[in-house]
Design a protein around this motif. Structure first.
Motif, PDB file in Angstrom:
ATOM      1  N   SER B 267       0.869  -1.172   0.000  1.00 37.38           N
ATOM      2  CA  SER B 267       0.000   0.000   0.000  1.00 37.38           C
ATOM      3  C   SER B 267       0.908   1.224   0.000  1.00 37.38           C
ATOM      4  O   SER B 267       1.944   1.239   0.675  1.00 37.38           O
ATOM      5  CB  SER B 267      -0.860  -0.030   1.254  1.00 37.38           C
ATOM      6  OG  SER B 267      -1.464   1.222   1.455  1.00 37.38           O
ATOM      7  N   ILE B 268       0.518   2.216  -0.757  1.00 34.65           N
ATOM      8  CA  ILE B 268       1.327   3.439  -0.795  1.00 34.65           C
ATOM      9  C   ILE B 268       0.568   4.550  -0.091  1.00 34.65           C
ATOM     10  O   ILE B 268      -0.610   4.791  -0.387  1.00 34.65           O
ATOM     11  CB  ILE B 268       1.598   3.871  -2.259  1.00 34.65           C
ATOM     12  CG1 ILE B 268       2.378   2.792  -2.995  1.00 34.65           C
ATOM     13  CG2 ILE B 268       2.352   5.199  -2.297  1.00 34.65           C
ATOM     14  CD1 ILE B 268       2.391   2.972  -4.501  1.00 34.65           C
ATOM     15  N   ALA B 269       1.255   5.198   0.815  1.00 32.82           N
ATOM     16  CA  ALA B 269       0.691   6.394   1.435  1.00 32.82           C
ATOM     17  C   ALA B 269       1.306   7.578   0.704  1.00 32.82           C
ATOM     18  O   ALA B 269       2.500   7.840   0.855  1.00 32.82           O
ATOM     19  CB  ALA B 269       1.042   6.429   2.917  1.00 32.82           C
ATOM     20  N   GLY B 469       9.578   1.019  -3.329  1.00 30.33           N
ATOM     21  CA  GLY B 469       9.299   1.886  -2.181  1.00 30.33           C
ATOM     22  C   GLY B 469      10.368   2.956  -2.037  1.00 30.33           C
ATOM     23  O   GLY B 469      10.066   4.132  -1.810  1.00 30.33           O
ATOM     24  N   ARG B 479       5.303   6.904   0.740  1.00 30.15           N
ATOM     25  CA  ARG B 479       5.968   5.773   1.392  1.00 30.15           C
ATOM     26  C   ARG B 479       5.189   4.514   1.083  1.00 30.15           C
ATOM     27  O   ARG B 479       3.954   4.539   1.069  1.00 30.15           O
ATOM     28  CB  ARG B 479       6.019   5.966   2.907  1.00 30.15           C
ATOM     29  CG  ARG B 479       6.791   7.187   3.359  1.00 30.15           C
ATOM     30  CD  ARG B 479       8.287   7.060   3.115  1.00 30.15           C
ATOM     31  NE  ARG B 479       8.980   8.252   3.573  1.00 30.15           N
ATOM     32  CZ  ARG B 479       9.191   9.345   2.816  1.00 30.15           C
ATOM     33  NH1 ARG B 479       8.757   9.363   1.560  1.00 30.15           N
ATOM     34  NH2 ARG B 479       9.821  10.380   3.307  1.00 30.15           N
ATOM     35  N   LEU B 480       5.945   3.444   0.882  1.00 27.26           N
ATOM     36  CA  LEU B 480       5.307   2.175   0.540  1.00 27.26           C
ATOM     37  C   LEU B 480       5.382   1.208   1.708  1.00 27.26           C
ATOM     38  O   LEU B 480       6.452   1.032   2.313  1.00 27.26           O
ATOM     39  CB  LEU B 480       5.992   1.586  -0.696  1.00 27.26           C
ATOM     40  CG  LEU B 480       5.460   0.230  -1.188  1.00 27.26           C
ATOM     41  CD1 LEU B 480       5.422   0.217  -2.717  1.00 27.26           C
ATOM     42  CD2 LEU B 480       6.322  -0.921  -0.693  1.00 27.26           C
ATOM     43  N   GLY B 481       4.265   0.604   2.011  1.00 26.53           N
ATOM     44  CA  GLY B 481       4.222  -0.408   3.062  1.00 26.53           C
ATOM     45  C   GLY B 481       3.942  -1.767   2.451  1.00 26.53           C
ATOM     46  O   GLY B 481       2.972  -1.933   1.700  1.00 26.53           O
ATOM     47  N   ILE B 482       4.810  -2.724   2.743  1.00 25.79           N
ATOM     48  CA  ILE B 482       4.632  -4.074   2.195  1.00 25.79           C
ATOM     49  C   ILE B 482       3.624  -4.818   3.060  1.00 25.79           C
ATOM     50  O   ILE B 482       3.753  -4.845   4.291  1.00 25.79           O
ATOM     51  CB  ILE B 482       5.986  -4.814   2.145  1.00 25.79           C
ATOM     52  CG1 ILE B 482       6.955  -4.040   1.238  1.00 25.79           C
ATOM     53  CG2 ILE B 482       5.815  -6.243   1.644  1.00 25.79           C
ATOM     54  CD1 ILE B 482       8.384  -4.570   1.234  1.00 25.79           C
TER      55      ILE B 482
END
Lengths: 135, 567
Positions: B267-269, B469, B479-482
């Motif tokens: 997911s990208i914030a 990311g 920012r990318l969250g795996i």
């Protein structure tokens, strides 16, 4: 040595404050000057969601226990405030450097995974410093 | 010409120059390519012109390993085959796909230069609008920009074939009906392949119908085009001369089953405006396209990673998603189609505006006003009288105005961007099709899928996400969250595929490493060929249909030349 009476001092201070008050810029400067003094205080002002910064910082330190020392972190973060003194540790200056150093980290692949989030070393360490130094 | 196999006797069967097993993308493409030539073609299709549950059940089989779709639910067994549910996304393979890639990919015995001349023709067979694949070309024609990433990352573009053109059965039925040199036998199930004594040539295909008829079809050349599971199943089940099946002297038939597994992986914030529009399905140059992100070839090689595609999906506000998918909107779209029949003025105006809006929909993001009117507004509009419509129309234009302003200023924030990862797995010999002990209604052994992935596949996804990311952070995009764990043996529950069954009769120069040679001919058998994605040496970075059709057209040329030489 010139003697200034208590009454004259208060008058002068009031005039000085009055001169600064109408200026938003002036107020911000005064505000920042008063808040400045250390990298930690600047970071404390940047991270308004302090609890989040602390949690993230702690998570980082769990992965890097060797950095669980404020001096070590200050050393790693020395480029956030490259010079001593309040000018260098003004929150806006630190914020600017934090952003650009983090982007640099990302560009060079200096990243750390915290609960799956891909974060720059600089930003993660900044959180860690907040975690270590906040009461 | 179409013939119902349930109504014929063996005496009615005409020998063919080319006998094709399977009426899906590959089989139909091959038959259509031969229309009007002197080549006599017989095509055996298991199903009829419509779905039939009893026929579909012939696909059922067992499975173990990773979770996968039930085997009878991942393809369709009637004329047109799995193009009957094809999503239409098309992209050719890249040059690198055919090359040796160390640990992560085996070399094909052919190169891109062998396939490239066929892509344009394959595109027109598949209904692809343009033989153009450069991101620059599509970026120029799109109102959306690609992400500002460094050259180590690439954006690739897939074109989506319009729904009406996807079904090969419907598209080519009339051509095949009129073709004098092609006979399509419906309800004709190939159940075995017979060869001469030294297994150098196939002599006939044994056929059965669910109604009990049995007959054989003779021919000069035979092409298996029944899909990535049925092709190996038929070879393995043809044991009259070889107990392990035909073409299986080196235990290669059925091995290397592969797919394009995919799942929501990150997911990208976003930190600000996130230009995601190019990566959603949208129109550019009048064509429906979608971009996706991946690592450049150099970076992949440097890191030793398998190809991973990242697809981006903005998360919309609930009310937007509801509006977009509602029945009311559909009914409005139907109304749009009725335009030419004449509707009142106000509806006409609304239809025009909606048509304009439909081009804008993909730019909408969470937190924005509705790009399309709320379903309740539409419903009210449809059921209102003329006077009320004027009032409702202003509500409608109000929504549109607010949306337009948001779009104009490009200031609409995105809540989250979900990242779906699709990996092209490293060829794995343990991932395979075998025969089950169970038998189907025709007495043929059912297939069994052992679906496996390798640790390097998961590692490739994780590392690609990490690199992506970092790149997003560098570009100041977010920012990318795996979202997946880092256990390389553990695959997410929502791991799915694209119904792409590939690799089970793979192409190889050496018979010890595959089933067919560079001409798609089964190693060691002179007149038996395989068409379709089962011949892929690996899954490739594109989508399978376009490449399998290109390879089929190449095979058509080969067969025509061979028949001409021997005439």
């Amino acid at each position: 040595m010139t003697h200034i009476s208590r009454r004259r001092f208060l008058l002068g201070a009031s005039i000085g404050a009055a001169a600064l008050l109408p200026s938003t810029r002036g107020m911000r400067w005064l505000d920042q000057a008063l808040a400045a003094g250390s990298l930690e205080s600047a970071l404390g002002r940047i991270f308004q969601h302090r609890t989040s910064a602390v949690r993230l910082g702690r998570a980082y330190l769990e992965r890097r226990p060797a950095e669980s020392d404020a001096d070590v972190l200050r050393f790693h973060l020395r480029d956030l405030a490259p010079q001593a003194g309040w000018m260098a540790t003004r929150p806006d200056a630190v914020h600017r450097r934090l952003t650009s150093l983090s982007r640099e980290d990302f560009g060079e692949g200096r990243v750390v995974l915290i609960d799956g989030w891909v974060l720059a070393h600089t930003e993660a360490r900044a959180c860690a410093l907040v975690a270590l130094t906040s009461g | 010409v179409f013939v119902d196999a349930r109504t014929v006797t063996e005496a009615d069967i005409v020998d063919s120059d080319v006998c094709i097993v399977g009426g899906g993308a590959a089989g139909i493409a091959l038959a259509v390519e031969m229309i009007g030539t002197p080549v006599r073609v017989g095509l055996l299709e298991s199903g009829g012109m419509q779905f039939d549950a009893q026929t579909q059940d012939l696909y059922a089989g067992g499975q173990d390993g990773l979770r996968y779709f039930p085997l009878d639910a991942s393809r369709l067994r009637y004329f047109g085959g799995s193009t009957n549910h094809w999503g239409g996304m098309s992209r050719p393979f890249d040059a690198e796909d055919f090359q040796e890639r160390g640990e992560v990919g085996d070399a094909w015995p052919i190169s891109i230069s062998d396939v490239e001349p066929y892509y344009a023709r394959a595109g027109s067979v598949c209904g692809v609008a343009e033989d153009a694949w450069s991101v620059g070309y599509w970026n120029e024609g799109s109102r959306h920009a690609t992400l500002p990433l460094r050259e180590r990352f690439v954006t690739r573009v897939a074109q989506q074939v319009p729904r009406a053109a996807r079904n090969f059965g419907a598209r080519f039925e009339r051509d095949l009906e009129r073709a004098e040199n092609v006979i399509v036998y419906l309800h004709a199930n190939a159940v075995g392949i017979e060869t001469d004594d030294d297994v150098r040539n196939v002599t006939l295909i044994r056929v059965a119908t669910l109604e009990g008829q049995r007959f054989s079809v003779a021919g000069r050349h035979f092409v298996l085009a029944a899909g990535g599971i049925e092709n190996p199943r038929l070879l393995l089940a043809s044991t009259s001369r070889r107990p392990n099946g035909l073409g299986n002297d080196h235990d290669q038939v059925g091995r290397y089953f592969t797919e394009h597994p995919r799942f929501e992986a990150a997911s990208i914030a976003p930190t600000g405006r996130f230009p995601v529009g190019f990566y959603t399905v949208h129109h550019a140059r009048g064509v429906s396209i979608q971009g996706y992100v991946g690592l450049g070839d150099e970076l992949k090689r440097e890191e030793g990673l398998a190809d991973v595609q990242l697809r981006l999906r903005p998360v919309y506000e609930r009310s937007y998603a509801e509006a977009r998918n509602s029945d009311a909107v559909e009914s409005f779209q139907r109304l749009a189609r009725l335009r030419s029949r004449g509707v009142d003025q106000i509806s006409q105006d609304v239809v025009n505006i909606l048509e304009d809006l439909s081009r804008w929909q993909d730019t909408m993001v969470a937190g924005a006003p509705l790009p399309i009117p709320h379903p309740a507004t539409i419903e009210a509009l449809l059921s209102s009288n003329g006077e009320e419509r004027s009032a409702l129309a202003s509500m409608l234009f109000g929504d549109i105005g607010v949306f337009g302003w948001g779009r104009l200023t490009d200031s609409v924030p995105i809540e989250e961007v979900l990242v779906t990862a699709r990996v092209t797995p490293v060829p794995n010999p343990e991932s395979r099709i075998t025969l089950s002990m169970e038998r189907d209604a025709l007495g043929a052994p059912r297939s069994h899928l052992h679906w496996r992935l390798s640790r390097i596949d998961k590692r490739s996804i994780l590392r690609t996400l990490e690199l992506f990311g970092a790149e997003l952070g560098h570009a100041g995009l977010g920012r990318l969250g795996i979202l997946i764990n880092d256990d390389e043996d553990d695959w997410p529950d929502d791991t799915a595929g694209g119904y792409h069954h590939m690799g089970t009769t793979r192409m190889s120069a050496d018979p010890r490493h595959g089933v067919v040679d560079a001409e798609c001919r089964v190693h060691g058998i002179d007149n038996l060929y395989v068409a379709g994605s089962s011949i892929f040496a690996d899954g490739g970075s594109g989508t399978p249909t376009l490449t399998l059709v290109a390879l089929t057209l190449r095979l058509a040329d080969h067969l025509s030349q061979r028949l001409e030489r021997n005439a």
